[in-house]
Every structure is written in C-alpha cells, then in structure tokens.
Design a protein around this motif. Structure first.
Motif, PDB file in Angstrom:
ATOM      1  N   GLY A  19      41.160  -3.547  15.744  1.00  9.50           N
ATOM      2  CA  GLY A  19      41.491  -5.030  16.151  1.00  9.50           C
ATOM      3  C   GLY A  19      40.527  -4.766  17.639  1.00  9.50           C
ATOM      4  O   GLY A  19      40.093  -6.192  17.974  1.00  9.50           O
ATOM      5  N   TRP A  20      41.170  -4.475  18.009  1.00  8.15           N
ATOM      6  CA  TRP A  20      40.422  -4.416  19.688  1.00  8.15           C
ATOM      7  C   TRP A  20      39.010  -3.498  19.939  1.00  8.15           C
ATOM      8  O   TRP A  20      38.407  -4.188  20.734  1.00  8.15           O
ATOM      9  CB  TRP A  20      40.633  -2.740  20.567  1.00  8.15           C
ATOM     10  N   LEU A  21      38.494  -2.293  19.279  1.00  7.86           N
ATOM     11  CA  LEU A  21      37.248  -2.916  19.145  1.00  7.86           C
ATOM     12  C   LEU A  21      36.072  -4.058  18.616  1.00  7.86           C
ATOM     13  O   LEU A  21      35.160  -4.425  19.164  1.00  7.86           O
ATOM     14  CB  LEU A  21      36.557  -1.528  17.837  1.00  7.86           C
ATOM     15  N   HIS A  22      37.078  -5.242  17.501  1.00  6.56           N
ATOM     16  CA  HIS A  22      36.641  -6.359  16.970  1.00  6.56           C
ATOM     17  C   HIS A  22      36.324  -7.355  18.343  1.00  6.56           C
ATOM     18  O   HIS A  22      35.860  -8.526  18.690  1.00  6.56           O
ATOM     19  CB  HIS A  22      37.015  -7.138  15.114  1.00  6.56           C
ATOM     20  N   PHE A  23      37.754  -7.511  18.829  1.00  5.87           N
ATOM     21  CA  PHE A  23      37.976  -7.932  19.875  1.00  5.87           C
ATOM     22  C   PHE A  23      36.817  -7.954  21.385  1.00  5.87           C
ATOM     23  O   PHE A  23      36.678  -8.800  20.973  1.00  5.87           O
ATOM     24  CB  PHE A  23      39.614  -7.683  20.815  1.00  5.87           C
ATOM     25  N   SER A  24      36.540  -6.670  21.383  1.00  9.61           N
ATOM     26  CA  SER A  24      35.833  -6.712  22.500  1.00  9.61           C
ATOM     27  C   SER A  24      34.533  -6.138  22.099  1.00  9.61           C
ATOM     28  O   SER A  24      33.567  -5.837  23.402  1.00  9.61           O
ATOM     29  CB  SER A  24      36.680  -4.608  23.115  1.00  9.61           C
ATOM     30  N   GLY A  25      33.925  -6.566  20.801  1.00 10.15           N
ATOM     31  CA  GLY A  25      32.783  -6.750  20.757  1.00 10.15           C
ATOM     32  C   GLY A  25      32.037  -5.959  20.682  1.00 10.15           C
ATOM     33  O   GLY A  25      30.623  -5.589  20.569  1.00 10.15           O
ATOM     34  N   ALA A  26      32.418  -5.058  20.084  1.00 17.35           N
ATOM     35  CA  ALA A  26      31.660  -3.629  19.273  1.00 17.35           C
ATOM     36  C   ALA A  26      30.857  -3.590  18.950  1.00 17.35           C
ATOM     37  O   ALA A  26      31.065  -4.373  17.339  1.00 17.35           O
ATOM     38  CB  ALA A  26      32.880  -2.425  19.011  1.00 17.35           C
ATOM     39  N   ALA A  27      29.857  -2.974  18.831  1.00 18.54           N
ATOM     40  CA  ALA A  27      27.884  -2.923  16.996  1.00 18.54           C
ATOM     41  C   ALA A  27      28.748  -2.441  16.252  1.00 18.54           C
ATOM     42  O   ALA A  27      28.532  -3.603  15.180  1.00 18.54           O
ATOM     43  CB  ALA A  27      27.457  -2.438  18.147  1.00 18.54           C
ATOM     44  N   ALA A  28      29.381  -1.919  16.104  1.00 20.61           N
ATOM     45  CA  ALA A  28      29.740  -0.978  14.326  1.00 20.61           C
ATOM     46  C   ALA A  28      30.828  -2.444  13.646  1.00 20.61           C
ATOM     47  O   ALA A  28      31.386  -2.674  12.451  1.00 20.61           O
ATOM     48  CB  ALA A  28      31.043   0.217  14.823  1.00 20.61           C
ATOM     49  N   THR A  29      31.635  -2.963  14.469  1.00 17.48           N
ATOM     50  CA  THR A  29      31.889  -4.115  14.093  1.00 17.48           C
ATOM     51  C   THR A  29      31.655  -5.899  13.811  1.00 17.48           C
ATOM     52  O   THR A  29      31.918  -6.421  13.358  1.00 17.48           O
ATOM     53  CB  THR A  29      33.791  -4.241  14.850  1.00 17.48           C
ATOM     54  N   ARG A  30      29.916  -5.899  13.055  1.00 10.66           N
ATOM     55  CA  ARG A  30      29.721  -6.892  13.694  1.00 10.66           C
ATOM     56  C   ARG A  30      29.071  -6.600  12.808  1.00 10.66           C
ATOM     57  O   ARG A  30      27.751  -7.586  12.181  1.00 10.66           O
ATOM     58  CB  ARG A  30      28.937  -7.145  15.209  1.00 10.66           C
ATOM     59  N   GLY A  31      28.395  -5.647  11.998  1.00 16.21           N
ATOM     60  CA  GLY A  31      27.595  -6.368   9.837  1.00 16.21           C
ATOM     61  C   GLY A  31      26.357  -5.591  10.168  1.00 16.21           C
ATOM     62  O   GLY A  31      25.548  -6.448   9.855  1.00 16.21           O
ATOM     63  N   LEU A  32      26.302  -4.620  11.057  1.00 15.78           N
ATOM     64  CA  LEU A  32      24.996  -3.680  11.280  1.00 15.78           C
ATOM     65  C   LEU A  32      24.923  -3.447  10.179  1.00 15.78           C
ATOM     66  O   LEU A  32      25.516  -2.327   9.858  1.00 15.78           O
ATOM     67  CB  LEU A  32      24.960  -3.321  13.007  1.00 15.78           C
ATOM     68  N   ASP A  33      23.301  -2.971   9.624  1.00 16.25           N
ATOM     69  CA  ASP A  33      22.905  -1.841   9.134  1.00 16.25           C
ATOM     70  C   ASP A  33      22.490  -0.656   9.981  1.00 16.25           C
ATOM     71  O   ASP A  33      22.388  -1.378  10.866  1.00 16.25           O
ATOM     72  CB  ASP A  33      21.368  -2.573   8.599  1.00 16.25           C
ATOM     73  N   ARG A  34      22.117   0.440   9.221  1.00 17.64           N
ATOM     74  CA  ARG A  34      22.515   1.531   9.855  1.00 17.64           C
ATOM     75  C   ARG A  34      20.945   1.288  10.648  1.00 17.64           C
ATOM     76  O   ARG A  34      21.066   2.263  11.329  1.00 17.64           O
ATOM     77  CB  ARG A  34      21.875   2.896   8.326  1.00 17.64           C
ATOM     78  N   LYS A  35      19.876   0.810  10.322  1.00 16.16           N
ATOM     79  CA  LYS A  35      18.780   0.524  11.101  1.00 16.16           C
ATOM     80  C   LYS A  35      18.354   0.304  12.009  1.00 16.16           C
ATOM     81  O   LYS A  35      17.516   0.343  12.756  1.00 16.16           O
ATOM     82  CB  LYS A  35      17.584   0.618   9.938  1.00 16.16           C
ATOM     83  N   ASP A  36      19.465  -0.826  12.220  1.00 19.67           N
ATOM     84  CA  ASP A  36      19.351  -1.243  13.718  1.00 19.67           C
ATOM     85  C   ASP A  36      20.001  -1.157  14.585  1.00 19.67           C
ATOM     86  O   ASP A  36      20.611  -1.025  15.289  1.00 19.67           O
ATOM     87  CB  ASP A  36      20.392  -2.989  12.954  1.00 19.67           C
ATOM     88  N   MET A  37      20.768  -0.010  14.137  1.00 23.42           N
ATOM     89  CA  MET A  37      21.572   1.073  15.360  1.00 23.42           C
ATOM     90  C   MET A  37      20.955   2.327  16.138  1.00 23.42           C
ATOM     91  O   MET A  37      21.116   2.733  16.761  1.00 23.42           O
ATOM     92  CB  MET A  37      22.937   1.485  14.981  1.00 23.42           C
ATOM     93  N   ASP A  38      19.113   1.329  15.892  1.00 27.30           N
ATOM     94  CA  ASP A  38      18.242   2.996  16.815  1.00 27.30           C
ATOM     95  C   ASP A  38      18.270   2.634  17.753  1.00 27.30           C
ATOM     96  O   ASP A  38      17.350   1.495  17.852  1.00 27.30           O
ATOM     97  CB  ASP A  38      16.571   2.662  16.065  1.00 27.30           C
ATOM     98  N   TRP A  39      18.689   2.642  18.938  1.00 29.73           N
ATOM     99  CA  TRP A  39      19.275   2.506  20.170  1.00 29.73           C
ATOM    100  C   TRP A  39      18.218   2.255  21.173  1.00 29.73           C
ATOM    101  O   TRP A  39      17.805   2.127  21.799  1.00 29.73           O
ATOM    102  CB  TRP A  39      20.499   2.388  20.775  1.00 29.73           C
ATOM    103  N   ASN A  40      17.427   3.825  20.763  1.00 27.99           N
ATOM    104  CA  ASN A  40      16.245   4.085  22.025  1.00 27.99           C
ATOM    105  C   ASN A  40      14.869   3.799  21.072  1.00 27.99           C
ATOM    106  O   ASN A  40      14.204   4.509  21.065  1.00 27.99           O
ATOM    107  CB  ASN A  40      16.476   6.119  22.161  1.00 27.99           C
TER     108      ASN A  40
END
Length: 103
Positions: free
Chosen positions: A28-49
């Motif tokens: 709940g805290w992760l979703h409330f704080s806007g964590a990327a993992a709780t926003r429905g991202l695909d694995r390929k979209d998590m390539d931060w670098n």
C-alpha cells in the motif's frame, strides 16, 4: 449440546498473519508513494540505464528507487520517471490512448 472451545492462534499462525499484514502495508505504501513496480510496467520498460537489458538490480530499483508520475492531456498519456527523493525526471514515455465513444 456442548460447545467446542477453539484454541487461540498458535505462534505459527500469528507469525503468518503478521507477515501478510506487513506485506499489505508495504505494498500500500509503495503504491501510494508512486513506486514504478506498482504502476503496471513491463520488464523491458524497467531498463533504467538504457543498455538494452533489464537486470535484477533494475527490477529491484523499481520497488525502492524509481517513482512514476502519470499525466493526461486529452488523449495523450505521459509517464515521467524520476529517482526517489529527486524531482529531476530522467525519462518520459508518452502514448496516445484511444477511448471508446460514449453512446
């Protein structure tokens, strides 16, 4: 007719209940704080670098280090990614969302 007295929670059941309650609080805290993992991202979209591969470290960073802010302007929806604690955006992904007509 005799009433059957139920035993109180055992230590194992209390520990399991406590674990799941804490897990729900953290999610709940992760979703409330806007964590990327709780926003429905695909694995390929998590390539931060942007090196072409998504590592386990980058997936874990989506839990604790990367936040997502979503803005909508008409049919255009944009996601701005930033590091937690820093308002500097390092990536923006925009797309056009076609909504069905209301009849």
């Amino acid at each position: 007719m005799a009433l059957i007295k139920r035993a109180p929670f055992t230590a194992r059941r209390l520990a399991a209940l406590g674990f799941f309650v804490m897990l729900l609080i953290v999610l709940g805290w992760l979703h409330f704080s806007g964590a990327a993992a709780t926003r429905g991202l695909d694995r390929k979209d998590m390539d931060w670098n942007r090196d072409g591969t998504t590592t386990m470290q980058e997936m874990l960073q989506s839990l604790y280090a990367v936040t997502v802010t979503t803005t909508t302007e008409g049919p255009r929806e944009c996601r701005a990614f930033s590091w937690r604690g820093d308002d500097k955006v390092f990536r923006v992904d925009c797309r056009t969302v076609v909504k069905p007509d209301k009849q």
